[in-house]
Design a protein around this motif. Structure first.
Motif, PDB file in Angstrom:
ATOM      1  N   MET A   1      54.947  45.860  35.531  1.00 17.40           N
ATOM      2  CA  MET A   1      54.709  46.252  36.919  1.00 17.40           C
ATOM      3  C   MET A   1      53.396  47.013  37.073  1.00 17.40           C
ATOM      4  N   PHE A   2      53.130  47.937  36.163  1.00 20.34           N
ATOM      5  CA  PHE A   2      52.054  48.914  36.358  1.00 20.34           C
ATOM      6  C   PHE A   2      50.667  48.339  36.084  1.00 20.34           C
ATOM      7  N   TRP A   3      50.460  47.742  34.914  1.00 16.15           N
ATOM      8  CA  TRP A   3      49.089  47.386  34.522  1.00 16.15           C
ATOM      9  C   TRP A   3      48.449  46.303  35.394  1.00 16.15           C
ATOM     10  N   PRO A   4      49.156  45.232  35.768  1.00 17.64           N
ATOM     11  CA  PRO A   4      48.526  44.266  36.680  1.00 17.64           C
ATOM     12  C   PRO A   4      48.190  44.870  38.049  1.00 17.64           C
ATOM     13  N   ARG A   5      49.053  45.800  38.528  1.00 15.08           N
ATOM     14  CA  ARG A   5      48.767  46.405  39.831  1.00 15.08           C
ATOM     15  C   ARG A   5      47.552  47.318  39.752  1.00 15.08           C
ATOM     16  N   LEU A   6      47.392  48.053  38.652  1.00 13.77           N
ATOM     17  CA  LEU A   6      46.206  48.892  38.475  1.00 13.77           C
ATOM     18  C   LEU A   6      44.954  48.027  38.389  1.00 13.77           C
ATOM     19  N   ALA A   7      45.033  46.915  37.661  1.00 11.86           N
ATOM     20  CA  ALA A   7      43.886  46.008  37.558  1.00 11.86           C
ATOM     21  C   ALA A   7      43.490  45.473  38.930  1.00 11.86           C
ATOM     22  N   MET A   8      44.472  45.162  39.759  1.00  8.36           N
ATOM     23  CA  MET A   8      44.177  44.685  41.106  1.00  8.36           C
ATOM     24  C   MET A   8      43.455  45.756  41.920  1.00  8.36           C
ATOM     25  N   ALA A   9      43.939  46.991  41.876  1.00  6.69           N
ATOM     26  CA  ALA A   9      43.321  48.064  42.655  1.00  6.69           C
ATOM     27  C   ALA A   9      41.867  48.274  42.259  1.00  6.69           C
ATOM     28  N   LEU A  10      41.560  48.127  40.966  1.00  4.77           N
ATOM     29  CA  LEU A  10      40.206  48.371  40.480  1.00  4.77           C
ATOM     30  C   LEU A  10      39.267  47.185  40.716  1.00  4.77           C
ATOM     31  N   ALA A  11      39.798  45.974  40.717  1.00  5.86           N
ATOM     32  CA  ALA A  11      38.928  44.791  40.701  1.00  5.86           C
ATOM     33  C   ALA A  11      38.692  44.163  42.069  1.00  5.86           C
ATOM     34  N   VAL A  12      39.590  44.409  43.050  1.00  3.88           N
ATOM     35  CA  VAL A  12      39.547  43.590  44.256  1.00  3.88           C
ATOM     36  C   VAL A  12      38.280  43.816  45.087  1.00  3.88           C
ATOM     37  N   VAL A  13      37.809  45.053  45.225  1.00  5.68           N
ATOM     38  CA  VAL A  13      36.602  45.288  46.023  1.00  5.68           C
ATOM     39  C   VAL A  13      35.365  44.666  45.373  1.00  5.68           C
ATOM     40  N   PRO A  14      35.130  44.865  44.065  1.00  8.91           N
ATOM     41  CA  PRO A  14      33.969  44.213  43.446  1.00  8.91           C
ATOM     42  C   PRO A  14      33.978  42.690  43.591  1.00  8.91           C
ATOM     43  N   VAL A  15      35.138  42.056  43.427  1.00  5.67           N
ATOM     44  CA  VAL A  15      35.133  40.594  43.519  1.00  5.67           C
ATOM     45  C   VAL A  15      34.902  40.129  44.953  1.00  5.67           C
ATOM     46  N   PHE A  16      35.381  40.885  45.937  1.00  4.15           N
ATOM     47  CA  PHE A  16      35.096  40.514  47.325  1.00  4.15           C
ATOM     48  C   PHE A  16      33.618  40.754  47.669  1.00  4.15           C
ATOM     49  N   MET A  17      32.997  41.741  47.048  1.00  3.16           N
ATOM     50  CA  MET A  17      31.558  41.943  47.255  1.00  3.16           C
ATOM     51  C   MET A  17      30.771  40.744  46.745  1.00  3.16           C
ATOM     52  N   VAL A  18      31.174  40.221  45.590  1.00  2.00           N
ATOM     53  CA  VAL A  18      30.517  39.019  45.060  1.00  2.00           C
ATOM     54  C   VAL A  18      30.731  37.847  46.004  1.00  2.00           C
ATOM     55  N   LEU A  19      31.955  37.691  46.504  1.00  2.00           N
ATOM     56  CA  LEU A  19      32.254  36.598  47.419  1.00  2.00           C
ATOM     57  C   LEU A  19      31.432  36.715  48.704  1.00  2.00           C
ATOM     58  N   ALA A  20      31.321  37.922  49.260  1.00  2.00           N
ATOM     59  CA  ALA A  20      30.573  38.118  50.505  1.00  2.00           C
ATOM     60  C   ALA A  20      29.094  37.837  50.333  1.00  2.00           C
ATOM     61  N   SER A  21      28.577  38.065  49.128  1.00  2.00           N
ATOM     62  CA  SER A  21      27.154  37.811  48.892  1.00  2.00           C
ATOM     63  C   SER A  21      26.872  36.346  48.563  1.00  2.00           C
ATOM     64  N   ARG A  22      27.775  35.710  47.844  1.00  2.00           N
ATOM     65  CA  ARG A  22      27.534  34.322  47.429  1.00  2.00           C
ATOM     66  C   ARG A  22      27.968  33.310  48.489  1.00  2.00           C
ATOM     67  N   ARG A  23      29.142  33.524  49.076  1.00  2.00           N
ATOM     68  CA  ARG A  23      29.663  32.659  50.153  1.00  2.00           C
ATOM     69  C   ARG A  23      29.654  31.180  49.779  1.00  2.00           C
ATOM     70  N   ASP A  24      30.179  30.859  48.619  1.00  2.19           N
ATOM     71  CA  ASP A  24      30.257  29.467  48.193  1.00  2.19           C
ATOM     72  C   ASP A  24      31.693  29.116  47.838  1.00  2.19           C
ATOM     73  N   PRO A  25      32.032  27.825  47.861  1.00  4.57           N
ATOM     74  CA  PRO A  25      33.428  27.423  47.621  1.00  4.57           C
ATOM     75  C   PRO A  25      33.955  27.838  46.251  1.00  4.57           C
ATOM     76  N   ALA A  26      33.123  27.773  45.219  1.00  5.45           N
ATOM     77  CA  ALA A  26      33.599  28.100  43.874  1.00  5.45           C
ATOM     78  C   ALA A  26      34.027  29.562  43.776  1.00  5.45           C
ATOM     79  N   THR A  27      33.254  30.457  44.388  1.00  2.30           N
ATOM     80  CA  THR A  27      33.606  31.884  44.345  1.00  2.30           C
ATOM     81  C   THR A  27      34.852  32.153  45.172  1.00  2.30           C
ATOM     82  N   LEU A  28      34.981  31.499  46.328  1.00  2.00           N
ATOM     83  CA  LEU A  28      36.192  31.636  47.135  1.00  2.00           C
ATOM     84  C   LEU A  28      37.416  31.227  46.323  1.00  2.00           C
ATOM     85  N   LEU A  29      37.304  30.124  45.615  1.00  2.00           N
ATOM     86  CA  LEU A  29      38.415  29.640  44.800  1.00  2.00           C
ATOM     87  C   LEU A  29      38.769  30.649  43.712  1.00  2.00           C
ATOM     88  N   ALA A  30      37.750  31.186  43.035  1.00  2.00           N
ATOM     89  CA  ALA A  30      37.992  32.127  41.940  1.00  2.00           C
ATOM     90  C   ALA A  30      38.638  33.420  42.437  1.00  2.00           C
TER      91      ALA A  30
END
Length: 423
Positions: free
Chosen positions: A302-331
């Motif tokens: 329960m704990f470790w995947p949820r902590l990983a999500m809290a730490l990773a979600v903003v950086p990956v959305f920043m990459v998506l917002a800058s790249r704006r391509d289908p491959a990044t959206l999929l990832a």
């Protein structure tokens, strides 16, 4: 299954029962989530406005309405399952979901019957929510109770396998429709096709459910099942909190098809490819999360995947917002779904194990449905509104972070519920 069955006979019956449970869950979740993939078309059909954004906002608001009835369904059908058995309750939810989906497929649009169209459509979404809210408790209790020793979490995690398969099926039908229909046809009638496809499989689902074994042990007491208010308040609060992060992340992931078209200005086909990735990642995460919870305990899973999500979600959305391509959206969509399902097997199993068998279906159903209704039902509406109000493409990520922190706080207080291994 009888205790006197030979091992190979018991194993065969167990596999058939699990196959029936998963297949029926696929159909019920498919009927519910298909709406999300066609929110834009449904908005234009039932909530026409001068502004496209307002039409979409009304459409996702009605998507959230389906969650309002889920706690009610969880209590009513969950208590029925704890009194009368898992099988009759699961058959009832399949019938109710069939009626709601048939109505969604056949309800005329606003242009044909005016204001009655959105009213009827909203009522049918409430019925869908009632049925799905009532299904989660009995179906999860069934999986836990039919599991062999040491495999409880792996069996419960099949809930996420069925959700992933449902998402992939809805996305695949959507991709096929966008390949063969133009925008006008999609708006006029194409969005109805997924609901009609689900109805074609209804006879199979009903047949499978009526043939499932009963896993609720007979009661030796004539005492009535305690009402929900007598559940331990701490279990309910912690369970709702633990579900919050996964719920918001799940509905952000399912929103990615709409996010790709309305925010990133990618094609609808790109968004549906992302939805396919979400389905596949949910299946993989569910299988992995169930194994982790059985191997290392419910709490680490329960704990470790949820902590990983809290730490990773903003950086990956920043990459998506800058790249704006289908491959990044999929990832990004796949990563959200994988971590959510990886966490979810342990969460659902732990909540199930907090309740005795005669309160299990109603207890889990209420905790799950209340958590999903409080945090998931408003997710797509809130994200759509925040993006429109602020113009910030990171709004979905911040919602996931906030919900993940709520979940982490709850998980830190939850006990380890895995039974001690027998010698």
């Amino acid at each position: 299954m009888s205790r006197s069955d030979p091992p190979h006979t018991a194993a065969t019956r167990r596999r058939r029962a699990i196959g029936a449970a998963v297949a029926c869950n696929v159909l019920e979740f498919f009927d519910f989530v298909a709406y999300a993939f066609f929110a834009a078309q449904i908005g234009r059909a039932f909530f026409p406005t001068r502004e496209e954004g307002a039409s979409l906002l009304l459409s996702v608001a009605v998507f959230g309405v389906g969650f309002v009835a889920r706690p009610v369904g969880s209590v009513v059908i969950g208590r029925f399952a704890d009194r009368s058995g898992r099988r009759p309750a699961l058959y009832l939810t399949a019938v109710l979901m069939t009626c709601a989906t048939l109505g969604l497929a056949l309800t005329p649009a606003y242009a044909a019957i005016g204001v009655a169209a959105p009213i009827v459509f909203t009522a049918l979404r409430l019925l869908q929510g009632f049925a799905l809210g009532g299904d989660i408790g009995p179906s999860t209790a069934f999986l836990l109770e039919i599991a062999p020793p040491g495999r409880r979490a792996s069996y419960v995690a099949l809930q996420f396998v069925s959700q992933g398969l449902a998402g992939m099926l809805a996305a695949a039908i959507g991709l096929a429709l966008f390949q063969v229909l133009d925008a006008a046809a999609m708006d006029a009638w194409g969005w109805r096709v997924p609901f009609a496809c689900g109805l074609l499989l209804v006879p199979v689902a009903l047949y499978l459910r009526i043939g499932m074994p009963e896993t609720l042990a007979p009661s030796s007491s004539a005492a009535p099942v305690p009402v929900p208010v007598r559940w331990r308040a701490g279990h309910v609060i912690l369970g709702i909190g633990a579900i919050a992060g996964g719920t918001v992340a799940t509905y952000v992931a399912s929103y990615m098809a709409t996010y790709g078209t309305t925010v990133l200005h990618l094609s609808a086909v790109s968004g549906l490819h992302a939805a396919l990735a979400v389905g596949f990642a949910t299946i993989a995460g569910g299988i992995g999360g169930g194994w982790l919870a059985d191997r290392f305990g419910r709490w680490p899973a329960m704990f470790w995947p949820r902590l990983a999500m809290a730490l990773a979600v903003v950086p990956v959305f920043m990459v998506l917002a800058s790249r704006r391509d289908p491959a990044t959206l999929l990832a990004v969509a796949a990563a959200l779904a994988f971590l959510t399902a990886l966490n979810g097997g342990g969460v659902l199993t732990a909540i199930c194990e907090l309740f005795p068998s005669r309160q299990r279906a109603a207890g889990l159903a209420f905790v799950y449905s209340a958590g999903v209704s409080l945090f998931g039902g408003a997710t797509q509406f809130l994200v759509t509104w925040l993006i429109g109000a602020t113009g910030d493409p990171l709004a979905p990520a911040w919602c996931v972070v906030a919900a993940s922190l709520v979940s982490i706080a709850a998980i830190l207080r939850m006990p380890e519920t895995r039974p001690a291994p027998t010698a």
